[in-house]
Enzyme design. Sequence first.
Site, mmCIF file in Angstrom:
data_model
loop_
_atom_site.group_PDB
_atom_site.id
_atom_site.type_symbol
_atom_site.label_atom_id
_atom_site.label_comp_id
_atom_site.label_asym_id
_atom_site.label_seq_id
_atom_site.Cartn_x
_atom_site.Cartn_y
_atom_site.Cartn_z
ATOM 1 N N ASN A 13 6.945 2.331 0.435
ATOM 2 C CA ASN A 13 6.748 1.289 0.799
ATOM 3 C C ASN A 13 8.504 1.111 1.534
ATOM 4 O O ASN A 13 8.919 1.207 0.932
ATOM 5 C CB ASN A 13 6.993 0.875 -0.175
ATOM 6 C CG ASN A 13 6.334 -0.790 -0.298
ATOM 7 O OD1 ASN A 13 6.169 -1.582 -0.790
ATOM 8 N ND2 ASN A 13 5.267 -1.082 1.033
ATOM 9 N N ASN A 66 7.674 -10.084 5.780
ATOM 10 C CA ASN A 66 6.646 -8.749 5.638
ATOM 11 C C ASN A 66 6.142 -8.295 7.342
ATOM 12 O O ASN A 66 6.516 -9.174 8.414
ATOM 13 C CB ASN A 66 5.157 -9.356 5.450
ATOM 14 C CG ASN A 66 4.692 -9.808 3.925
ATOM 15 O OD1 ASN A 66 5.716 -8.539 2.994
ATOM 16 N ND2 ASN A 66 4.452 -10.647 3.121
ATOM 17 N N GLY A 76 8.951 -5.876 -5.041
ATOM 18 C CA GLY A 76 10.319 -4.635 -5.781
ATOM 19 C C GLY A 76 11.081 -3.769 -4.955
ATOM 20 O O GLY A 76 12.069 -3.158 -5.910
ATOM 21 N N ASN A 77 10.495 -2.814 -4.505
ATOM 22 C CA ASN A 77 10.484 -1.560 -4.021
ATOM 23 C C ASN A 77 11.331 -2.148 -2.934
ATOM 24 O O ASN A 77 12.432 -1.630 -3.015
ATOM 25 C CB ASN A 77 9.257 -1.630 -2.994
ATOM 26 C CG ASN A 77 8.155 -0.308 -4.119
ATOM 27 O OD1 ASN A 77 8.025 0.188 -5.237
ATOM 28 N ND2 ASN A 77 6.902 -0.300 -2.889
ATOM 29 N N ASN A 162 5.799 -13.604 -6.262
ATOM 30 C CA ASN A 162 4.534 -13.666 -5.466
ATOM 31 C C ASN A 162 3.707 -13.210 -6.170
ATOM 32 O O ASN A 162 3.452 -12.882 -7.101
ATOM 33 C CB ASN A 162 5.162 -11.875 -4.417
ATOM 34 C CG ASN A 162 5.010 -11.190 -4.906
ATOM 35 O OD1 ASN A 162 5.632 -10.889 -6.233
ATOM 36 N ND2 ASN A 162 5.674 -10.317 -4.017
ATOM 37 N N HIS A 164 -0.375 -12.217 -7.335
ATOM 38 C CA HIS A 164 -1.057 -10.823 -7.174
ATOM 39 C C HIS A 164 -2.082 -10.796 -7.518
ATOM 40 O O HIS A 164 -2.434 -12.162 -8.443
ATOM 41 C CB HIS A 164 -0.498 -9.944 -8.595
ATOM 42 C CG HIS A 164 0.736 -9.366 -7.453
ATOM 43 N ND1 HIS A 164 0.795 -8.231 -6.559
ATOM 44 C CD2 HIS A 164 1.780 -10.371 -8.113
ATOM 45 C CE1 HIS A 164 2.096 -8.600 -6.335
ATOM 46 N NE2 HIS A 164 3.334 -9.427 -6.683
ATOM 47 N N ASN A 195 -0.951 -9.771 -2.746
ATOM 48 C CA ASN A 195 -1.326 -8.706 -3.068
ATOM 49 C C ASN A 195 -2.355 -8.390 -3.605
ATOM 50 O O ASN A 195 -2.882 -9.308 -5.072
ATOM 51 C CB ASN A 195 -0.184 -8.118 -3.355
ATOM 52 C CG ASN A 195 1.468 -8.872 -2.668
ATOM 53 O OD1 ASN A 195 1.623 -8.323 -1.901
ATOM 54 N ND2 ASN A 195 1.783 -9.501 -3.048
ATOM 55 N N ARG A 214 -0.657 -8.006 0.575
ATOM 56 C CA ARG A 214 -0.543 -9.309 1.556
ATOM 57 C C ARG A 214 0.515 -9.548 2.858
ATOM 58 O O ARG A 214 1.703 -8.605 2.646
ATOM 59 C CB ARG A 214 -0.250 -10.630 1.057
ATOM 60 C CG ARG A 214 -0.057 -11.579 1.593
ATOM 61 C CD ARG A 214 0.999 -12.784 0.858
ATOM 62 N NE ARG A 214 1.928 -12.729 0.165
ATOM 63 C CZ ARG A 214 2.918 -13.869 -0.405
ATOM 64 N NH1 ARG A 214 2.237 -14.607 -0.838
ATOM 65 N NH2 ARG A 214 4.159 -13.430 -0.372
ATOM 66 N N CYS A 222 4.147 -0.837 -5.070
ATOM 67 C CA CYS A 222 4.097 -1.921 -4.904
ATOM 68 C C CYS A 222 4.808 -2.669 -6.129
ATOM 69 O O CYS A 222 4.181 -2.167 -6.848
ATOM 70 C CB CYS A 222 2.675 -2.757 -4.516
ATOM 71 S SG CYS A 222 3.301 -4.897 -4.860
ATOM 72 N N THR A 224 5.963 -5.283 -6.988
ATOM 73 C CA THR A 224 5.938 -6.672 -7.516
ATOM 74 C C THR A 224 4.434 -7.299 -8.410
ATOM 75 O O THR A 224 3.984 -6.936 -10.144
ATOM 76 C CB THR A 224 5.673 -7.440 -7.067
ATOM 77 O OG1 THR A 224 5.499 -7.294 -5.854
ATOM 78 C CG2 THR A 224 7.158 -8.148 -6.862
ATOM 79 N N GLY A 225 3.644 -5.665 -8.124
ATOM 80 C CA GLY A 225 2.238 -5.055 -8.119
ATOM 81 C C GLY A 225 2.111 -4.403 -9.065
ATOM 82 O O GLY A 225 0.818 -4.861 -10.209
HETATM 83 C C1 ZDR Z 1 4.562 -5.567 -2.844
HETATM 84 C C2 ZDR Z 1 5.473 -5.933 -2.502
HETATM 85 N N1 ZDR Z 1 6.159 -4.311 -1.053
HETATM 86 C C3 ZDR Z 1 6.709 -4.882 -3.633
HETATM 87 O O1 ZDR Z 1 7.223 -3.422 -3.117
HETATM 88 O O2 ZDR Z 1 6.768 -6.051 -4.960
HETATM 89 C C4 ZDR Z 1 6.220 -6.838 -2.055
HETATM 90 C C5 ZDR Z 1 6.468 -7.110 -0.527
HETATM 91 C C6 ZDR Z 1 5.816 -8.382 -0.620
HETATM 92 C C7 ZDR Z 1 4.677 -8.912 -0.420
HETATM 93 N N2 ZDR Z 1 3.525 -7.830 1.177
HETATM 94 C C8 ZDR Z 1 4.517 -10.429 -0.271
HETATM 95 O O3 ZDR Z 1 4.089 -10.865 -1.850
HETATM 96 O O4 ZDR Z 1 4.051 -10.171 0.940
#
Ligand code: ZDR
Length: 355
Positions: A13, A66, A76-77, A162, A164, A195, A214, A222, A224-225
């Site tokens: 990522n 984004n 998170g990443n 964010n 999910h 996401n 997202r 991801c 946070t995911g």
């Molecule tokens: C998925 C993500 N890269 C992470 O590692 O948490 C978050 C990036 C932001 C995501 N695309 C959003 O919430 O719009």
Amino acid sequence: MTRPFRKYQGLGNDFILMDGRRGDLPDYGGEPARALCDRRFGIGADGLILALPPQQGGDVRMQILNADGSEAEMCGNGIRCFARFLADLDGSEVGMHWRVETPAGLIIPKLLDGDQVTVDMGEPILEPEGVPSTIPAGNPLADAELVVAGERVKVAAVGMGNPHAVVEVSDLESIDFDRLGPALEQHPAFPARTNVHFVVVEAADRLRVKVWERGAGPTLACGTGACATLVATHLRGSCGRNATVELPGGPLKISWDATNHLQMAGPAVLVFSGSIPDQQSGNTAQENQALAGNDKNTVIDCATACTEGCQRPDACPSAQARAQALAFLDQVSLDQMVNLANNSVEERTRRRIGF
Ligand code: ZDR
């Protein structure tokens, strides 16, 4: 003029990072971020992350844009890459941590050995309004069957700052990922888009996940995911509170601790550094200043920002500097000033010729 950037990745990522801690970056939201993240016409990345001056007593503020130019509340990443970026710039050692202001609140990444960074990701949001989602509140998980691209899909809504959507499946290969991913990202049940994570529970401590982000589409990981997925599967009773989340780009260690915080550990790695021509950036410092509502904590370079008039008439840094100089001149006699000037000329000359 050019601006320096570095590119980092966490499990594939990948992010462009720029240092604006002195308040000297233009606004990259929207088209500028999209252009820089473009993999053919730009540097190429899943997102652009800016280090900005703190506004709420933290050490630094993180802005996440984004690849489509939209702004995310958390990443998170990205925050692991952010910590590694600050450490590389400042020469920080293992154990260093930062209180990072994000739109999702204060998040604290900490440097571990090697390429690893651990992050206290805070508490999950289970109330649908906080995600935000229109899926009715559950007890405590909000999940419901939605019609997504013509298919009935059981979806859980979890926020990590964010939004999910988590979908448990029995096999990641047989899902129609390229159709369900974007359809769920834009589903009306998630008014701020979402996401999307398809998860197979392989063991009570091992989840395998495929991500549709997202604003970025399919990505390799991801953070946070991974946290949201652990929360949803744990609350459904199919996984414990600690798990390795296997993502296409590699594994993340996630645990949901006794204080209701999610802890995440994983890598963050420098890919390369470079510089971009300044015209690829967004608003001018003047426009920025207007947008920031004349925030008094922002550093202004009067020479470039105020060419068409003072940007901060109620607290002009240049006027303040002039007032200080005048106060100094008031206290010092002409003789003292001549001596001061002579001494400083003498001192500089000595330094130049190496005395
Ligand atoms: C998925 C993500 N890269 C992470 O590692 O948490 C978050 C990036 C932001 C995501 N695309 C959003 O919430 O719009």
